[in-house]
Design an enzyme around this catalytic site. Structure first.
Site, PDB file in Angstrom:
ATOM      1  CD  GLN A  90       9.153  -0.780   2.993  1.00  0.00           C
ATOM      2  OE1 GLN A  90      10.350  -0.837   3.240  1.00  0.00           O
ATOM      3  NE2 GLN A  90       8.708  -0.439   1.784  1.00  0.00           N
ATOM      4  CE1 TYR A 129      -8.733   2.097   1.351  1.00  0.00           C
ATOM      5  CE2 TYR A 129      -6.927   2.055   2.927  1.00  0.00           C
ATOM      6  CZ  TYR A 129      -7.978   1.418   2.283  1.00  0.00           C
ATOM      7  OH  TYR A 129      -8.270   0.096   2.588  1.00  0.00           O
ATOM      8  NE  ARG A 158      -0.238   4.634   3.047  1.00  0.00           N
ATOM      9  CZ  ARG A 158       0.305   3.576   2.436  1.00  0.00           C
ATOM     10  NH1 ARG A 158       1.360   3.722   1.669  1.00  0.00           N
ATOM     11  NH2 ARG A 158      -0.190   2.383   2.593  1.00  0.00           N
ATOM     12  CG  ASN A 178      -0.879  -5.230   4.148  1.00  0.00           C
ATOM     13  OD1 ASN A 178      -0.915  -4.560   5.183  1.00  0.00           O
ATOM     14  ND2 ASN A 178      -0.470  -4.741   2.997  1.00  0.00           N
ATOM     15  CB  VAL A 197       3.550  -5.541  -1.842  1.00  0.00           C
ATOM     16  CG1 VAL A 197       2.852  -6.328  -0.747  1.00  0.00           C
ATOM     17  CG2 VAL A 197       5.016  -5.910  -1.924  1.00  0.00           C
ATOM     18  NE  ARG A 242      -0.495  -1.250   7.677  1.00  0.00           N
ATOM     19  CZ  ARG A 242      -0.696  -0.907   6.402  1.00  0.00           C
ATOM     20  NH1 ARG A 242      -0.837  -1.819   5.477  1.00  0.00           N
ATOM     21  NH2 ARG A 242      -0.749   0.361   6.068  1.00  0.00           N
TER      22      ARG A 242
HETATM   23  P1  NAD Z   1     -10.813  -4.496  -4.450  1.00  0.00           P
HETATM   24  O1  NAD Z   1     -10.413  -3.238  -5.149  1.00  0.00           O
HETATM   25  O2  NAD Z   1     -10.511  -5.776  -5.121  1.00  0.00           O
HETATM   26  O3  NAD Z   1     -12.379  -4.486  -4.131  1.00  0.00           O
HETATM   27  C1  NAD Z   1     -13.118  -3.323  -3.897  1.00  0.00           C
HETATM   28  C2  NAD Z   1     -14.433  -3.431  -4.657  1.00  0.00           C
HETATM   29  O4  NAD Z   1     -15.228  -2.274  -4.368  1.00  0.00           O
HETATM   30  C3  NAD Z   1     -14.233  -3.458  -6.168  1.00  0.00           C
HETATM   31  O5  NAD Z   1     -15.000  -4.488  -6.747  1.00  0.00           O
HETATM   32  C4  NAD Z   1     -14.711  -2.089  -6.622  1.00  0.00           C
HETATM   33  O6  NAD Z   1     -15.173  -2.091  -7.959  1.00  0.00           O
HETATM   34  C5  NAD Z   1     -15.781  -1.791  -5.588  1.00  0.00           C
HETATM   35  N1  NAD Z   1     -16.066  -0.359  -5.399  1.00  0.00           N
HETATM   36  C6  NAD Z   1     -15.180   0.640  -5.128  1.00  0.00           C
HETATM   37  N2  NAD Z   1     -15.810   1.816  -5.023  1.00  0.00           N
HETATM   38  C7  NAD Z   1     -17.137   1.555  -5.221  1.00  0.00           C
HETATM   39  C8  NAD Z   1     -18.311   2.358  -5.251  1.00  0.00           C
HETATM   40  N3  NAD Z   1     -18.265   3.690  -5.066  1.00  0.00           N
HETATM   41  N4  NAD Z   1     -19.506   1.768  -5.483  1.00  0.00           N
HETATM   42  C9  NAD Z   1     -19.587   0.426  -5.701  1.00  0.00           C
HETATM   43  N5  NAD Z   1     -18.515  -0.383  -5.693  1.00  0.00           N
HETATM   44  C10 NAD Z   1     -17.301   0.169  -5.451  1.00  0.00           C
HETATM   45  O7  NAD Z   1     -10.153  -4.430  -3.013  1.00  0.00           O
HETATM   46  P2  NAD Z   1     -10.142  -5.496  -1.815  1.00  0.00           P
HETATM   47  O8  NAD Z   1      -8.733  -5.752  -1.465  1.00  0.00           O
HETATM   48  O9  NAD Z   1     -11.055  -6.623  -2.113  1.00  0.00           O
HETATM   49  O10 NAD Z   1     -10.754  -4.621  -0.632  1.00  0.00           O
HETATM   50  C11 NAD Z   1     -12.087  -4.776  -0.188  1.00  0.00           C
HETATM   51  C12 NAD Z   1     -12.329  -3.908   1.036  1.00  0.00           C
HETATM   52  O11 NAD Z   1     -11.447  -4.297   2.098  1.00  0.00           O
HETATM   53  C13 NAD Z   1     -12.049  -2.419   0.792  1.00  0.00           C
HETATM   54  O12 NAD Z   1     -13.009  -1.666   1.498  1.00  0.00           O
HETATM   55  C14 NAD Z   1     -10.668  -2.202   1.376  1.00  0.00           C
HETATM   56  O13 NAD Z   1     -10.484  -0.886   1.796  1.00  0.00           O
HETATM   57  C15 NAD Z   1     -10.693  -3.180   2.542  1.00  0.00           C
HETATM   58  N6  NAD Z   1      -9.334  -3.594   2.925  1.00  0.00           N
HETATM   59  C16 NAD Z   1      -8.630  -4.474   2.150  1.00  0.00           C
HETATM   60  C17 NAD Z   1      -7.351  -4.830   2.537  1.00  0.00           C
HETATM   61  C18 NAD Z   1      -6.524  -5.814   1.749  1.00  0.00           C
HETATM   62  O14 NAD Z   1      -5.371  -6.052   2.124  1.00  0.00           O
HETATM   63  N7  NAD Z   1      -7.015  -6.444   0.698  1.00  0.00           N
HETATM   64  C19 NAD Z   1      -6.772  -4.285   3.704  1.00  0.00           C
HETATM   65  C20 NAD Z   1      -7.522  -3.368   4.436  1.00  0.00           C
HETATM   66  C21 NAD Z   1      -8.808  -3.041   4.062  1.00  0.00           C
HETATM   67  N1  UDP Z   2       5.783  -2.177  -2.150  1.00  0.00           N
HETATM   68  C1  UDP Z   2       6.989  -2.332  -2.818  1.00  0.00           C
HETATM   69  N2  UDP Z   2       6.970  -2.628  -4.146  1.00  0.00           N
HETATM   70  C2  UDP Z   2       5.794  -2.791  -4.843  1.00  0.00           C
HETATM   71  C3  UDP Z   2       4.578  -2.614  -4.150  1.00  0.00           C
HETATM   72  C4  UDP Z   2       4.614  -2.292  -2.808  1.00  0.00           C
HETATM   73  O1  UDP Z   2       8.068  -2.196  -2.226  1.00  0.00           O
HETATM   74  O2  UDP Z   2       5.856  -3.081  -6.050  1.00  0.00           O
HETATM   75  C5  UDP Z   2       5.815  -1.913  -0.687  1.00  0.00           C
HETATM   76  C6  UDP Z   2       5.091  -0.638  -0.289  1.00  0.00           C
HETATM   77  O3  UDP Z   2       5.997   0.461  -0.335  1.00  0.00           O
HETATM   78  C7  UDP Z   2       4.657  -0.981   1.126  1.00  0.00           C
HETATM   79  C8  UDP Z   2       4.404  -2.488   1.087  1.00  0.00           C
HETATM   80  O4  UDP Z   2       5.114  -2.961  -0.052  1.00  0.00           O
HETATM   81  O5  UDP Z   2       5.688  -0.725   2.043  1.00  0.00           O
HETATM   82  C9  UDP Z   2       2.930  -2.849   0.958  1.00  0.00           C
HETATM   83  O6  UDP Z   2       2.395  -2.078  -0.095  1.00  0.00           O
HETATM   84  P1  UDP Z   2       0.900  -2.280  -0.648  1.00  0.00           P
HETATM   85  O7  UDP Z   2       0.725  -1.303  -1.765  1.00  0.00           O
HETATM   86  O8  UDP Z   2       0.630  -3.700  -0.939  1.00  0.00           O
HETATM   87  O9  UDP Z   2      -0.084  -1.917   0.543  1.00  0.00           O
HETATM   88  P2  UDP Z   2      -0.015  -1.029   1.859  1.00  0.00           P
HETATM   89  O10 UDP Z   2       0.230  -1.988   2.952  1.00  0.00           O
HETATM   90  O11 UDP Z   2       1.085  -0.012   1.760  1.00  0.00           O
HETATM   91  O12 UDP Z   2      -1.344  -0.396   1.894  1.00  0.00           O
END
Ligand code: NAD
Ligand code: UDP
Length: 319
Positions: free
Chosen positions: A219, A155, A152, A184, A197, A285
């Site tokens: 978890q 990221y 991981r 999440n 997930v 988490r």
């Molecule tokens: P997502 O993959 O749906 O959206 C990410 C977007 O960024 C996509 O449209 C992708 O095409 C664009 N992108 C990626 N790399 C790029 C680049 N180099 N240039 C231009 N565009 C680019 O994911 P999301 O869930 O909407 O996440 C959005 C943001 O929130 C991310 O930064 C992610 O790390 C953060 N985040 C999301 C979650 C969650 O649970 N959804 C949790 C923690 C952090």
């Molecule tokens: N997970 C799972 N089955 C799936 C996808 C995810 O058991 O098909 C679990 C994964 O191992 C983690 C949690 O669900 O413990 C959340 O995973 P996700 O990929 O959504 O995001 P993370 O919180 O790990 O970034």
């Protein structure tokens, strides 16, 4: 061309969270202009469908890593939201170099745009900053427990670098910024094959296929509905708060409980199967959101049953 019109730039605006944010900015907050910059690596234009014909939306298909920052000189930008980053563990492991460059070179390009405009910079950081946490629930003061070379790490370390880069840059140039540690978040417009997930479990349950749990399912994750997060992000726009801030819903479930709830709520006949655990998968988490409550008067409102039902309706429309 657009100089004089106050604009908000949303990098990653064609993704899941970014498209909800862009819609809210344009339709609810009636912003004069939203500029979406996205390379569509995981996002897609259909997420912005209802906005694409609006003269108030400018869609720029580009990679923030190689962005020509002069391209935005014609705008007067008040806020830069950076949501651009691959966010699914499955996809960021496949595209590790892209993820690292996006979280480093890409962030600097966006910071340059913010600096030229004296814009407030709001960055989507993550609960992954805390890695596999030994403090529970996680507060902003916790430094985390991250493996810098694990599956991981591309990221986690890109996000940690991003936080350090933004802090140094904004301190040096006296800029306003916030680092939103998003926990999440789920909802409609998540990619169906995204690998996270909620899309995995909901789509499997809708088709009566097995829900696959990685590990023993003990978890935990805490799940926030997307409209609550967008509400928090836009509250941050108007605030002057600088630094890291947690956003998420403290509603915490084990992954096994989550699978059972989804099967029951969607009246599915799916079974649960257990696969090998993922390496470095955080065991627990949950956000401590006291800071967001205090400085923004923000707390999530949507309960899990409502959020799940909306999300399932969305995926059903794609079946
Ligand atoms: P997502 O993959 O749906 O959206 C990410 C977007 O960024 C996509 O449209 C992708 O095409 C664009 N992108 C990626 N790399 C790029 C680049 N180099 N240039 C231009 N565009 C680019 O994911 P999301 O869930 O909407 O996440 C959005 C943001 O929130 C991310 O930064 C992610 O790390 C953060 N985040 C999301 C979650 C969650 O649970 N959804 C949790 C923690 C952090
Ligand atoms: N997970 C799972 N089955 C799936 C996808 C995810 O058991 O098909 C679990 C994964 O191992 C983690 C949690 O669900 O413990 C959340 O995973 P996700 O990929 O959504 O995001 P993370 O919180 O790990 O970034």
């Amino acid at each position: 061309m657009n100089k004089g019109i106050s604009s908000v730039l949303v990098a990653g605006g064609a993704g899941f969270i970014g498209s909800h944010l862009s819609r809210y900015l344009l339709e609810d907050l009636e912003c004069e202009k939203v500029i979406v910059v996205d390379n569509l690596v995981t996002g897609n234009k259909e997420n912005l469908e209802e906005l694409l014909n609006s003269p108030k939306l400018d869609f720029v298909q580009d990679d923030i890593v190689s962005l020509d920052v002069a391209r935005f000189d014609s705008y007067k930008i008040s806020h830069v939201f950076n949501l651009a980053s691959i966010a699914s563990p499955k996809t960021y492991a496949e595209k590790s170099i892209e993820t690292l460059k996006t979280g480093s070179l890409g962030v600097f390009n966006l910071l340059e745009i913010a600096k030229k405009n004296d814009a407030r910079f709001i960055h989507a950081s993550t609960s992954e900053i805390y890695g596999d946490p030994t403090v529970h629930p996680q507060t902003e003061s916790y430094f985390g427990n991250v493996n810098s070379v694990g599956p991981r790490s591309m990221y986690d370390e890109a996000k940690r670098f991003g936080e350090a880069a933004i802090t140094a840059f904004c301190d040096k140039f006296d800029m306003s910024y916030a680092l939103v540690r998003i926990f999440n978040t789920y909802g409609p417009k998540m990619g169906q094959n995204d690998g996270r997930v909620i899309p995995n479990f909901v789509n499997a349950a809708l088709r009566n296929l097995n829900l696959e749990i990685y590990g023993d399912g003990k978890q935990t994750r805490s799940l926030c509905y997307v409209s609550d997060l967008v509400n928090g992000l836009t509250k941050l726009m108007d605030s002057t708060y600088c630094g890291p801030i947690n956003m998420g819903n403290p509603y915490e479930l084990t992954v096994k409980e989550l699978a059972e709830k989804i099967i029951e709520s969607l009246k599915s006949s799916s079974d649960i199967v257990y696969l090998e655990a993922l390496i470095d998968d955080p065991k627990q988490r949950c956000p401590d959101i006291s800071l967001a409550k205090k400085v923004l008067d923000w707390a999530p409102k949507v309960d899990f049953e409502t959020g799940l039902s909306n999300t399932a309706e969305y995926f059903k429309s794609m079946v």
